[in-house]
Design a protein around this motif. Structure first.
Motif, PDB file in Angstrom:
ATOM      1  N   MET A   1      94.681  -4.313  81.970  1.00 26.41           N
ATOM      2  CA  MET A   1      94.029  -3.779  80.625  1.00 26.41           C
ATOM      3  C   MET A   1      92.551  -3.606  80.593  1.00 26.41           C
ATOM      4  SD  MET A   1      95.354  -2.707  77.834  1.00 26.41           S
ATOM      5  CE  MET A   1      94.917  -2.342  76.117  1.00 26.41           C
ATOM      6  N   ILE A   2      92.045  -4.635  81.399  1.00 25.43           N
ATOM      7  CA  ILE A   2      90.585  -4.447  81.433  1.00 25.43           C
ATOM      8  C   ILE A   2      90.047  -3.294  82.230  1.00 25.43           C
ATOM      9  CG2 ILE A   2      90.154  -6.104  83.547  1.00 25.43           C
ATOM     10  CD1 ILE A   2      87.837  -7.290  82.457  1.00 25.43           C
ATOM     11  N   TYR A   3      90.800  -3.041  83.378  1.00 31.77           N
ATOM     12  CA  TYR A   3      90.495  -1.670  84.270  1.00 31.77           C
ATOM     13  C   TYR A   3      90.455  -0.494  83.309  1.00 31.77           C
ATOM     14  CZ  TYR A   3      90.425  -5.056  88.140  1.00 31.77           C
ATOM     15  OH  TYR A   3      90.393  -5.972  88.751  1.00 31.77           O
ATOM     16  N   LEU A   4      91.519  -0.390  82.433  1.00 32.30           N
ATOM     17  CA  LEU A   4      91.587   0.631  81.582  1.00 32.30           C
ATOM     18  C   LEU A   4      90.528   0.929  80.669  1.00 32.30           C
ATOM     19  CD1 LEU A   4      93.461   3.054  80.530  1.00 32.30           C
ATOM     20  CD2 LEU A   4      94.345   1.654  79.122  1.00 32.30           C
ATOM     21  N   ARG A   5      90.026  -0.286  79.912  1.00 33.10           N
ATOM     22  CA  ARG A   5      88.943  -0.377  79.301  1.00 33.10           C
ATOM     23  C   ARG A   5      87.643   0.059  79.997  1.00 33.10           C
ATOM     24  NH1 ARG A   5      86.929  -5.779  75.997  1.00 33.10           N
ATOM     25  NH2 ARG A   5      86.581  -6.495  78.001  1.00 33.10           N
ATOM     26  N   LEU A   6      87.710  -0.342  81.157  1.00 35.52           N
ATOM     27  CA  LEU A   6      86.467   0.177  81.930  1.00 35.52           C
ATOM     28  C   LEU A   6      86.119   1.323  82.114  1.00 35.52           C
ATOM     29  CD1 LEU A   6      86.304  -2.586  84.702  1.00 35.52           C
ATOM     30  CD2 LEU A   6      84.432  -1.926  83.237  1.00 35.52           C
ATOM     31  N   LEU A   8      87.656   3.858  80.229  1.00 28.99           N
ATOM     32  CA  LEU A   8      87.317   4.676  79.185  1.00 28.99           C
ATOM     33  C   LEU A   8      85.887   4.692  78.672  1.00 28.99           C
ATOM     34  CD1 LEU A   8      90.452   3.527  76.899  1.00 28.99           C
ATOM     35  CD2 LEU A   8      90.070   5.818  78.119  1.00 28.99           C
ATOM     36  N   GLU A   9      85.150   3.177  78.850  1.00 27.18           N
ATOM     37  CA  GLU A   9      83.882   2.996  78.638  1.00 27.18           C
ATOM     38  C   GLU A   9      83.035   3.980  79.621  1.00 27.18           C
ATOM     39  OE1 GLU A   9      82.186  -0.685  77.959  1.00 27.18           O
ATOM     40  OE2 GLU A   9      83.655  -1.296  76.755  1.00 27.18           O
ATOM     41  N   SER A  10      83.399   3.970  80.802  1.00 26.53           N
ATOM     42  CA  SER A  10      82.693   4.634  81.906  1.00 26.53           C
ATOM     43  C   SER A  10      82.593   6.265  81.420  1.00 26.53           C
ATOM     44  CB  SER A  10      83.378   4.539  83.256  1.00 26.53           C
ATOM     45  OG  SER A  10      83.244   3.208  83.739  1.00 26.53           O
ATOM     46  N   PHE A  11      84.023   6.649  81.082  1.00 26.42           N
ATOM     47  CA  PHE A  11      83.984   8.355  80.621  1.00 26.42           C
ATOM     48  C   PHE A  11      83.014   8.231  79.398  1.00 26.42           C
ATOM     49  CE2 PHE A  11      88.775   8.766  82.295  1.00 26.42           C
ATOM     50  CZ  PHE A  11      87.947   8.972  83.683  1.00 26.42           C
ATOM     51  N   GLY A 332      79.735 -12.246  76.637  1.00 34.94           N
ATOM     52  CA  GLY A 332      80.617 -12.708  77.554  1.00 34.94           C
ATOM     53  C   GLY A 332      80.926 -11.645  78.696  1.00 34.94           C
ATOM     54  N   ALA A 333      80.650 -10.443  78.820  1.00 34.11           N
ATOM     55  CA  ALA A 333      80.776  -9.613  79.775  1.00 34.11           C
ATOM     56  C   ALA A 333      80.264 -10.090  81.152  1.00 34.11           C
ATOM     57  CB  ALA A 333      80.196  -8.283  79.676  1.00 34.11           C
ATOM     58  N   LYS A 334      81.275 -10.199  82.119  1.00 30.53           N
ATOM     59  CA  LYS A 334      80.989 -10.645  83.490  1.00 30.53           C
ATOM     60  C   LYS A 334      80.233  -9.667  84.247  1.00 30.53           C
ATOM     61  CE  LYS A 334      83.621 -14.523  82.695  1.00 30.53           C
ATOM     62  NZ  LYS A 334      82.993 -15.611  82.672  1.00 30.53           N
ATOM     63  N   ASN A 335      79.798 -10.242  85.329  1.00 26.07           N
ATOM     64  CA  ASN A 335      78.841  -9.239  86.373  1.00 26.07           C
ATOM     65  C   ASN A 335      79.740  -8.109  86.784  1.00 26.07           C
ATOM     66  OD1 ASN A 335      76.603 -10.938  85.733  1.00 26.07           O
ATOM     67  ND2 ASN A 335      76.650 -11.716  87.777  1.00 26.07           N
ATOM     68  N   TYR A 336      80.910  -8.548  87.122  1.00 26.13           N
ATOM     69  CA  TYR A 336      81.895  -7.301  87.691  1.00 26.13           C
ATOM     70  C   TYR A 336      82.201  -6.234  86.913  1.00 26.13           C
ATOM     71  CZ  TYR A 336      85.887  -9.375  85.579  1.00 26.13           C
ATOM     72  OH  TYR A 336      86.899  -9.733  84.722  1.00 26.13           O
ATOM     73  N   PHE A 337      82.257  -6.876  85.205  1.00 21.69           N
ATOM     74  CA  PHE A 337      82.661  -5.594  84.367  1.00 21.69           C
ATOM     75  C   PHE A 337      81.556  -4.653  84.298  1.00 21.69           C
ATOM     76  CE2 PHE A 337      82.294  -4.289  80.242  1.00 21.69           C
ATOM     77  CZ  PHE A 337      83.530  -3.666  79.634  1.00 21.69           C
ATOM     78  N   ILE A 338      80.095  -5.334  84.250  1.00 28.05           N
ATOM     79  CA  ILE A 338      78.970  -4.420  84.265  1.00 28.05           C
ATOM     80  C   ILE A 338      78.966  -3.805  85.578  1.00 28.05           C
ATOM     81  CG2 ILE A 338      76.396  -4.297  84.016  1.00 28.05           C
ATOM     82  CD1 ILE A 338      77.871  -5.415  81.540  1.00 28.05           C
ATOM     83  N   LEU A 339      79.149  -3.852  86.688  1.00 25.04           N
ATOM     84  CA  LEU A 339      79.202  -3.394  87.983  1.00 25.04           C
ATOM     85  C   LEU A 339      79.955  -2.252  88.010  1.00 25.04           C
ATOM     86  CD1 LEU A 339      78.443  -4.766  91.235  1.00 25.04           C
ATOM     87  CD2 LEU A 339      80.436  -3.379  91.142  1.00 25.04           C
ATOM     88  N   PHE A 340      81.442  -2.559  87.774  1.00 27.75           N
ATOM     89  CA  PHE A 340      82.210  -1.396  87.806  1.00 27.75           C
ATOM     90  C   PHE A 340      82.131  -0.440  86.548  1.00 27.75           C
ATOM     91  CE2 PHE A 340      85.434  -4.610  89.775  1.00 27.75           C
ATOM     92  CZ  PHE A 340      85.237  -4.145  90.901  1.00 27.75           C
ATOM     93  N   GLN A 341      81.509  -0.830  85.635  1.00 22.98           N
ATOM     94  CA  GLN A 341      81.112   0.341  84.436  1.00 22.98           C
ATOM     95  C   GLN A 341      80.266   1.393  84.754  1.00 22.98           C
ATOM     96  OE1 GLN A 341      80.333  -1.275  80.425  1.00 22.98           O
ATOM     97  NE2 GLN A 341      78.147  -0.283  80.721  1.00 22.98           N
ATOM     98  N   PHE A 342      79.182   1.058  85.874  1.00 28.85           N
ATOM     99  CA  PHE A 342      78.174   1.844  86.176  1.00 28.85           C
ATOM    100  C   PHE A 342      78.819   2.505  87.442  1.00 28.85           C
ATOM    101  CE2 PHE A 342      75.498  -0.337  83.416  1.00 28.85           C
ATOM    102  CZ  PHE A 342      74.660   0.498  83.186  1.00 28.85           C
ATOM    103  N   LEU A 343      79.573   1.796  88.247  1.00 29.50           N
ATOM    104  CA  LEU A 343      80.188   2.495  89.482  1.00 29.50           C
ATOM    105  C   LEU A 343      81.306   3.647  89.103  1.00 29.50           C
ATOM    106  CD1 LEU A 343      79.801   1.941  92.322  1.00 29.50           C
ATOM    107  CD2 LEU A 343      81.772   0.582  92.464  1.00 29.50           C
ATOM    108  N   PHE A 344      82.003   3.345  88.066  1.00 34.69           N
ATOM    109  CA  PHE A 344      83.092   4.398  87.867  1.00 34.69           C
ATOM    110  C   PHE A 344      82.269   5.405  87.147  1.00 34.69           C
ATOM    111  CE2 PHE A 344      86.695   1.013  87.026  1.00 34.69           C
ATOM    112  CZ  PHE A 344      86.673   1.130  88.147  1.00 34.69           C
TER     113      PHE A 344
END
Length: 415
Positions: A1-6, A8-11, A332-344
């Protein structure tokens, strides 16, 4: 679910970047678009050329070895005059090969000569390639008939004056009539048409196609030409089995039988050549590999520029959204969440540029081409998208890492 949100937010963020700085983004993505366009267009042209040339070579047949006087390629420093002194294959050798070879499903002999004229009443057609063949020729080369039939063994053995003609010959001589049963004349000798071959069209190599070919039994051919003289020399064709990979068994057996027939000693050089269509195919593949490398080099520079452009977009995006990153981390956002957000987001932008380049190539393939039909293959589409993803990852990894390592307190205070 978190990857789908990532995703969508990246888009969403990528869309915002496109809308907020449309001109800057377009100019930055232009490098990726040009690079992907250059690479995929080169590969599309190369694939289309190779496919067209290989189709042009279909007249050579598949799984076939040709026994001839001259080799198709001259290797080493073998003097040409030694090839000239070789005897040409003959009927006797054809008969012996036909009886002795166990690894051949078909053995045929044929002669061909160009610049012939066929006549029917007041109509005639020139520049025809005439072939004299044995019965098994249809095993080594495809002879698809649109009308009529192939020779019978009785017609070939009795050297009857029957002929199979190409579609162009039939169209010119008989117009809208059926050609079957009609008499045509070659050098004053009358032949009865028993078959018309399917239309093939032009090819890239300008090789003889069935459209302007005429085929007669080799015995009837000898009535028209002095076989073995004036350059009219035969070729023996050996059709191998599909269970013989690379036709190695057939080649070794044919070489041994031919040397035995000609009484050659162990130390003697072969007095014949075993030619294979793969020789030409390998040379063509080598040429196109070089062209493909050139395409990578040309497109690589544009993609490199495009990669720096995307990296610039991402650095600016990180700077503009530093405050938002701080708020996300404080919630509470983790580092990997921010990283994947910009990477996507970087990958998405790169895919936009690459997709536009592929779409331009697709539009070019829609332009009607008589000489070369361009086809954008699924493999080339996948290659273009794959390169775009790699460029997106490489361009966005450093800005994404910097964004994920920001201190939330410092990030919130930034403006």
């Amino acid at each position: 679910m978190i990857y789908l949100r990532l995703i969508l937010e990246s888009f969403r963020f990528a869309g915002q970047a496109l809308r907020a700085n449309l001109l800057r983004t377009i100019l930055s993505l232009l490098g990726v678009t040009i690079g992907i366009f250059a690479i995929i267009s080169v590969f599309t042209i190369v694939d289309s050329l190779e496919r067209s040339i290989r189709n042009s070579m279909n007249f050579l047949g598949n799984n076939v070895i040709y026994v001839q006087k001259w080799p198709w390629s001259f290797g080493g420093e073998y003097p040409w005059w030694k090839y000239f002194q070789r005897p040409a294959p003959n009927i006797r050798e054809f008969r012996l090969l036909e009886r002795r070879l166990e690894n051949a499903q078909g053995v045929a002999i044929f002669w061909d000569t160009g610049n012939n004229t066929l006549k029917y009443r007041n109509n005639n057609i020139a520049d025809i390639n005439l072939m004299g063949v044995s019965y098994a020729y249809n095993l080594v080369s495809d002879i698809p008939t649109a009308e009529g039939r192939y020779f019978t063994t009785q017609e070939v053995d009795a050297a009857r004056n029957v002929i199979i003609i190409g579609s162009t010959i039939a169209e010119n001589l008989f117009r809208n009539q059926s050609a079957i049963g009609k008499p045509v004349r070659i050098k004053g000798l009358k032949f009865t048409v028993i078959g018309v071959m399917e239309k093939q069209g032009e090819n890239m190599l300008g090789a003889p196609t069935n459209d302007k070919n005429a085929i007669i039994p080799y015995g009837a051919f000898s009535k028209l030409f002095s076989i073995g003289r004036n350059g009219v020399e035969p070729t023996i064709a050996l059709k191998g089995y599909d269970t013989d990979p690379g036709l190695l068994e057939l080649e070794y057996e044919a070489k041994g039988v031919m040397r035995n027939i000609r009484g050659q000693k162990p130390r003697d050089d072969d007095s014949f050549a075993l030619n294979r269509p793969e020789m030409v195919a390998e040379a063509i593949s080598g040429l196109f590999r070089v062209i493909g490398v050139a395409g990578w080099v040309i497109g690589g520079f544009s993609i490199l520029v495009g990669g720096f452009g995307i990296a610039n977009i991402m650095f600016v995006s990180v700077k503009e959204r530093t405050n938002i990153i701080g708020i996300q981390k404080s919630l509470g956002a983790k580092n990997y969440f921010i990283l994947f957000q910009f990477l996507f987001e970087s990958v998405f932008l790169s895919l936009i540029g690459g997709g536009v380049g592929i779409f331009i190539v697709f539009l070019i393939t829609l332009i009607p081409q008589d000489a070369l039909k361009l086809l954008l293959s699924l493999a080339n589409i996948s290659l273009g998208l794959g390169v775009s993803v790699v460029i997106g990852v490489l361009s966005g990894i450093i800005p994404a890492v910097l964004a994920s390592n920001l201190d939330p307190v410092i990030a919130i205070r930034s403006k």
